[in-house]
Every structure is written in structure tokens, then in C-alpha cells.
Enzyme design. Sequence first.
Site, PDB file in Angstrom:
ATOM      1  N   THR A  20       0.816  -1.220   0.000  1.00 45.97           N
ATOM      2  CA  THR A  20       0.000   0.000   0.000  1.00 45.97           C
ATOM      3  C   THR A  20       0.844   1.263   0.000  1.00 45.97           C
ATOM      4  O   THR A  20       0.467   2.267  -0.596  1.00 45.97           O
ATOM      5  CB  THR A  20      -0.930  -0.007   1.243  1.00 45.97           C
ATOM      6  OG1 THR A  20      -1.804  -1.108   1.116  1.00 45.97           O
ATOM      7  CG2 THR A  20      -1.743   1.259   1.358  1.00 45.97           C
ATOM      8  N   ASP A  62       1.427  -6.459  -4.541  1.00 43.91           N
ATOM      9  CA  ASP A  62       0.644  -6.568  -3.318  1.00 43.91           C
ATOM     10  C   ASP A  62       1.270  -7.725  -2.538  1.00 43.91           C
ATOM     11  O   ASP A  62       1.561  -8.781  -3.110  1.00 43.91           O
ATOM     12  CB  ASP A  62      -0.809  -6.887  -3.687  1.00 43.91           C
ATOM     13  CG  ASP A  62      -1.732  -6.842  -2.493  1.00 43.91           C
ATOM     14  OD1 ASP A  62      -2.655  -6.018  -2.498  1.00 43.91           O
ATOM     15  OD2 ASP A  62      -1.536  -7.652  -1.551  1.00 43.91           O
ATOM     16  N   SER A  63       1.492  -7.551  -1.247  1.00 44.37           N
ATOM     17  CA  SER A  63       2.250  -8.580  -0.531  1.00 44.37           C
ATOM     18  C   SER A  63       1.494  -9.892  -0.419  1.00 44.37           C
ATOM     19  O   SER A  63       2.079 -10.916  -0.063  1.00 44.37           O
ATOM     20  CB  SER A  63       2.682  -8.080   0.843  1.00 44.37           C
ATOM     21  OG  SER A  63       1.610  -8.041   1.738  1.00 44.37           O
ATOM     22  N   SER A  64       0.198  -9.908  -0.768  1.00 50.26           N
ATOM     23  CA  SER A  64      -0.498 -11.200  -0.771  1.00 50.26           C
ATOM     24  C   SER A  64       0.001 -12.072  -1.925  1.00 50.26           C
ATOM     25  O   SER A  64      -0.247 -13.275  -1.941  1.00 50.26           O
ATOM     26  CB  SER A  64      -2.013 -11.008  -0.828  1.00 50.26           C
ATOM     27  OG  SER A  64      -2.353 -10.140  -1.872  1.00 50.26           O
ATOM     28  N   THR A  94       1.568  -4.678   4.083  1.00 53.97           N
ATOM     29  CA  THR A  94       1.377  -5.101   5.470  1.00 53.97           C
ATOM     30  C   THR A  94       0.838  -6.530   5.582  1.00 53.97           C
ATOM     31  O   THR A  94       1.032  -7.182   6.610  1.00 53.97           O
ATOM     32  CB  THR A  94       0.412  -4.160   6.211  1.00 53.97           C
ATOM     33  OG1 THR A  94      -0.848  -4.156   5.542  1.00 53.97           O
ATOM     34  CG2 THR A  94       0.965  -2.748   6.287  1.00 53.97           C
ATOM     35  N   ASP A  95       0.139  -7.006   4.533  1.00 52.59           N
ATOM     36  CA  ASP A  95      -0.571  -8.283   4.681  1.00 52.59           C
ATOM     37  C   ASP A  95       0.352  -9.445   5.056  1.00 52.59           C
ATOM     38  O   ASP A  95      -0.007 -10.282   5.885  1.00 52.59           O
ATOM     39  CB  ASP A  95      -1.338  -8.627   3.392  1.00 52.59           C
ATOM     40  CG  ASP A  95      -2.556  -7.743   3.199  1.00 52.59           C
ATOM     41  OD1 ASP A  95      -2.949  -7.061   4.169  1.00 52.59           O
ATOM     42  OD2 ASP A  95      -3.122  -7.731   2.084  1.00 52.59           O
ATOM     43  N   GLN A 288      -4.380 -21.009  19.006  1.00 51.22           N
ATOM     44  CA  GLN A 288      -5.197 -20.022  18.286  1.00 51.22           C
ATOM     45  C   GLN A 288      -5.181 -18.672  19.000  1.00 51.22           C
ATOM     46  O   GLN A 288      -5.612 -17.664  18.450  1.00 51.22           O
ATOM     47  CB  GLN A 288      -6.639 -20.527  18.162  1.00 51.22           C
ATOM     48  CG  GLN A 288      -6.743 -21.750  17.287  1.00 51.22           C
ATOM     49  CD  GLN A 288      -8.153 -22.270  17.131  1.00 51.22           C
ATOM     50  OE1 GLN A 288      -9.126 -21.615  17.483  1.00 51.22           O
ATOM     51  NE2 GLN A 288      -8.258 -23.470  16.596  1.00 51.22           N
ATOM     52  N   CYS A 289      -4.713 -18.671  20.245  1.00 48.49           N
ATOM     53  CA  CYS A 289      -4.659 -17.407  20.992  1.00 48.49           C
ATOM     54  C   CYS A 289      -3.518 -16.537  20.447  1.00 48.49           C
ATOM     55  O   CYS A 289      -2.510 -17.051  19.979  1.00 48.49           O
ATOM     56  CB  CYS A 289      -4.399 -17.659  22.475  1.00 48.49           C
ATOM     57  SG  CYS A 289      -5.702 -18.610  23.240  1.00 48.49           S
TER      58      CYS A 289
HETATM   59  N1  ASP Z   1      -2.700  -5.544   0.357  1.00 50.70           N
HETATM   60  C1  ASP Z   1      -1.658  -4.671   0.812  1.00 50.70           C
HETATM   61  C2  ASP Z   1      -0.364  -5.452   0.832  1.00 50.70           C
HETATM   62  O1  ASP Z   1      -0.118  -6.180   1.739  1.00 50.70           O
HETATM   63  C3  ASP Z   1      -1.961  -4.140   2.166  1.00 50.70           C
HETATM   64  C4  ASP Z   1      -0.949  -3.148   2.711  1.00 50.70           C
HETATM   65  O2  ASP Z   1       0.145  -2.969   2.222  1.00 50.70           O
HETATM   66  O3  ASP Z   1      -1.289  -2.505   3.718  1.00 50.70           O
HETATM   67  O4  ASP Z   1       0.410  -5.375  -0.068  1.00 50.70           O
END
Ligand code: ASP
Length: 350
Positions: A20, A62-64, A94-95, A288-289
Site C-alpha cells: 500500500t 501486493d504482498s499477498s 502489510t498483509d 489459536q490465541c
Molecule cells: N494488500 C496490501 C499489501 O499487503 C496491504 C498493505 O500494504 O497494507 O500489499
Amino acid sequence: MANQGNSRTTRILMIYTGGTIGMKESSAGMVPVSLDDLWEQLPDIGALPLELTLVSLERPMDSSDLRPEHWVQIGELIHRHSEDMDAFLVLHGTDTMAYSAAALSFMLQQLGKPVIFTGSQLPLGHPRSDAASHWMSALEVAMATRLDGLPRVPEISLYFNHVLYRGNRVRKLHAMGFDAFDSPNYPFLARAGTCIEYAEEAIGQGVPGNPFQQGNHNWFPALDNGIISLKLFPGLRPELWERAMNNPTVKAVLVEAYGAGNIPADEALINVFKAFVQRGGHLIALSQCVGGQVDLTRYQSGRRLLDLGAISGMDMTYEAALTKTMHLLGIGSSSFREAFAHSIAGEMGS
Ligand code: ASP
């Protein structure tokens, strides 16, 4: 690679992977811009005493979309520049940032130099964006040295929302808030207010060897993703899990159990686990916690996993346990169980 040089100088390699921080709107949703477009938007580093070298993954993403091969590319850049750079900054979505930071902590051991991951929840161009302050603060951390000239934070870390975390202790816990990350089982390494305050007692702790030593790092690019992870839920059907676990290419299973590592007294499930361990698979018990740790001796329902030969994930994050498993399988560790139970890069308490 573009060079923004000036005289003395912390030499920083900035690796742009996408996310992002460098995104813009498109008809298909937000997409990453190129390194050149990003550079135009980043706040001027002005008179800061640093020499910045910029490099980008071939296709910022996108990091996904990130995969272990991208961790190898990021690590390879750091490994190659381990002598001629003082610090490294990784701009990342961030993902999956917590996965990448954890993976790199196992792949690049004893670097003795700062590697700081950061990104943002809003793109640089957005008027309320958190990007510029993350970028400037991460640079400041990268430049920070102790009185003896050594870097203040010679760790793989992650900077977000005024806090510097240990990279392999962090989780993304909020999809929308600026406080996207937390590190429930380890204290922060630094906190930024008008000054950046460093938590000396947390920096380098629990990392084997001398974390400040440079020039002798280990680079482990091999990763093995023959892993599945299974999250328990009331009513799960063991025969469905059995199918996945019977696949001979599966070498490790991460079981996200309840609480301290508890599982139901379901004979069919226990038999599926037993068969997997008997054929040499590594069964890893996680919780899972979000906070606290796995203790397989606490409840009868936890002892079931212990009796089966499961390995405790202790207080590791899911991301750290997963990438540690990839690393240990990748290097072909002959004593997986023992290696998993010890801290490699400060990812677990004792
Ligand atoms: N979908 C974005 C990513 O991980 C989300 C982000 O960067 O906040 O690339």
C-alpha cells in the site's frame, strides 16, 4: 538501482517490494506503482547524513502475492550487500510483512546490522497517510548508532505506528487501524515520540551469539514449503484432514489448537495425527490465541498432543513457527525437533 549519494553517511539499501505504501487507485482496485513513481512521492531526505541506494523487486506487488522465492530475492540482495551497506530498509505490504520479516530472520542469521521492514495502511499520496512518518522514522532507526559506533538495533525489525518490533515476534492484528501490528509476546525494541527511545534491554536479547558482531553472517536461502496448517474448530471432520496429511510431500503440519495447545478427545483425529507422526511427519502444536504460550502439560486435552509426539510451538507467532519450519526443512536439519525447540533468531522465549 538509483543512487542518492552525499558525503558521510550511513549507507542504506532500500528494497521496494510493493504494498500500500506505494499504491495508487486503478479501475481494478489499488495497485503498486513503480520504484521511480514511488521515489517521486517519498519525502525528501534533505540533509540527512545517508547514502541511499534504491532497488526494487522486478515487479512491485501486493504482498499477498509474495512467495518464498521473493524472500530469497530480498535476502540475496542483503546478503550480497552485507559488507558495503550499513543498514537495510524493506518497503513491504502489510498483509504478509510479518511472514517476510520472520522468514528473513531465519535466512539471514548473525548479520549484526539493521534490517527494517515498514509499509503503511494508506498510500503515500493520501492526505492522512501514515507512510511518510514510517519511512522517515525507519531511516532514523537505520542510522542510529551507539556510542561505540555499532548500530543500535542490529536485528530484523518491523517499524509501524510509532513502534519498532522484533520482526519474528510480530503479527498483523488490524486490517484497517493504523495500529496494524503488535508483538504480544515480546516487548517493543523502540518507540517513537518526538525522540526515538530505544529499549536496550530488549534489543538483541534471546538471539544466540553476539547480536552486534558483524562480518560473519550465515545465509540460508533454502526453504521447503511441504507444510500444511490446520486450525481446529468444533465439529471438524478428521477424515478430511487425513486426506491432506496422507500426501507424502507433506513433511510438517502446524496444528492451531485451542488455548494452551488443547485438542478434543476425538479418537479418529488422534489416529490421523498418530499415523502422520509414525510416518516421520513433524506435528507442531500452536495456539489459536494471540498471546501466551503453548503448554502441552497443562491439561489432559493438551497431553494428548504431547503423547502423540507433537512439538510445542511455545510462544512463537504462527508466522515465526511456519517460516522456522520452512527453514529447518529447507536446510535438511537432521534434528528438527531439537532445533525447533531452540531460539535461532530470538523468535521464542526460553
Ligand atoms: N494488500 C496490501 C499489501 O499487503 C496491504 C498493505 O500494504 O497494507 O500489499
